[in-house]
Design an enzyme around this catalytic site. Structure first.
Site, PDB file in Angstrom:
ATOM      1  CB  ILE A   1      38.705  46.061  42.625  1.00 44.50           C
ATOM      2  CG1 ILE A   1      39.561  46.911  43.566  1.00 44.50           C
ATOM      3  CG2 ILE A   1      38.650  44.613  43.122  1.00 44.50           C
ATOM      4  CD1 ILE A   1      38.961  47.074  44.947  1.00 44.50           C
TER       5      ILE A   1
ATOM      6  N   GLY B   1      32.323  45.662  34.273  1.00 41.67           N
ATOM      7  CA  GLY B   1      31.975  46.139  35.609  1.00 41.67           C
ATOM      8  C   GLY B   1      32.831  45.582  36.719  1.00 41.67           C
ATOM      9  CB  SER B   2      34.920  45.401  38.767  1.00 42.64           C
ATOM     10  OG  SER B   2      35.477  44.790  39.902  1.00 42.64           O
ATOM     11  NE  ARG B   3      35.149  47.522  46.252  1.00 41.55           N
ATOM     12  CZ  ARG B   3      35.444  46.674  47.230  1.00 41.55           C
ATOM     13  NH1 ARG B   3      34.687  45.630  47.448  1.00 41.55           N
ATOM     14  NH2 ARG B   3      36.495  46.873  47.988  1.00 41.55           N
TER      15      ARG B   3
END
Length: 219
Positions: free
Chosen positions: A157, A187-189
């Site tokens: 995500i 970055g993220s999830r």
């Protein structure tokens, strides 16, 4: 430690910007020493920051047929039962790992098996901790079926800073646990959706490392 291949273009562009900026400052403000040194320091910090975004540290990766390994570096921000709407369309155990800009951004296969489903979704760039990011942000969905027949869904995500998701898998591929399946820039999830009853060995806010930290055990 090496630099991941996804960083080559970004690092080259950063160097070009730094070179042009410093050349302009040296030409236009050659007599203002403090300004030149300020730009030099800012340029160095910028270069080091971008460089660490794309680091690929050497690690002894974990491989265990019955275990689920964390697919990313970061912090565990969700462990809860929820309805997975895209593929399973039933109740699953969701585990989410948030990757900050200072984490390693490589994504790794949590289990070995066959890719039964893959889909890329263009979308928004809401903050990764926003609950709507799972369904509205740019994302990919991968489902890998273990040789035991157990499927695990994991989803990259994008977040407010991440503007490019990269993946290396497609339907029908045979993938190996802890090997790279993708990369999210800046970055993220990563979300995982596991069968109800899966024993999870993590706690909320725990710091994990991709390819090393054991997430849980396949049911």
């Amino acid at each position: 430690m090496t630099i991941h291949k996804e960083g080559y273009t970004s690092i080259a562009l950063t160097l070009l910007i730094i070179f042009v900026l410093n050349a302009f400052i040296d030409y236009r403000y050659a007599d203002i020493t403090w300004l030149r040194w300020l730009i030099y320091i800012v340029s160095l910090v910028l270069f080091i920051t971008v460089l660490q975004f794309f680091r690929n540290p050497r690690r002894a990766f974990v491989s265990h047929d019955k275990m689920i390994i964390c697919p990313a570096d970061g912090k565990v921000v969700v462990i809860e039962e929820t309805i997975e709407e895209e593929y399973f369309k039933d109740k699953r155990l969701q585990v989410s790992i948030f990757m900050s800009p200072v984490n390693v951004h490589i994504n790794r296969n949590p289990i070995s098996g066959v890719v039964r489903f893959f889909k890329y979704h263009p979308g928004k760039y809401l903050a990764a901790w926003n609950p709507k990011s799972s369904t509205e942000n740019e994302r990919t969905t991968v489902v890998v079926e273990h040789e035991s027949g157990t499927p695990v869904l994991f989803r990259q995500i994008a977040g407010a800073l991440a503007r490019r998701i990269v993946w290396y898998v497609k339907e029908g591929d045979v993938v190996e646990q802890s090997k790279e399946f993708g990369f999210i820039k800046f970055g993220s999830r990563v979300d995982l959706f596991l069968p109800i009853g899966t024993k999870v060995d993590l706690e909320l806010n725990q710091i994990v490392r991709g390819g090393i930290t054991v997430l849980g055990e396949l049911p």
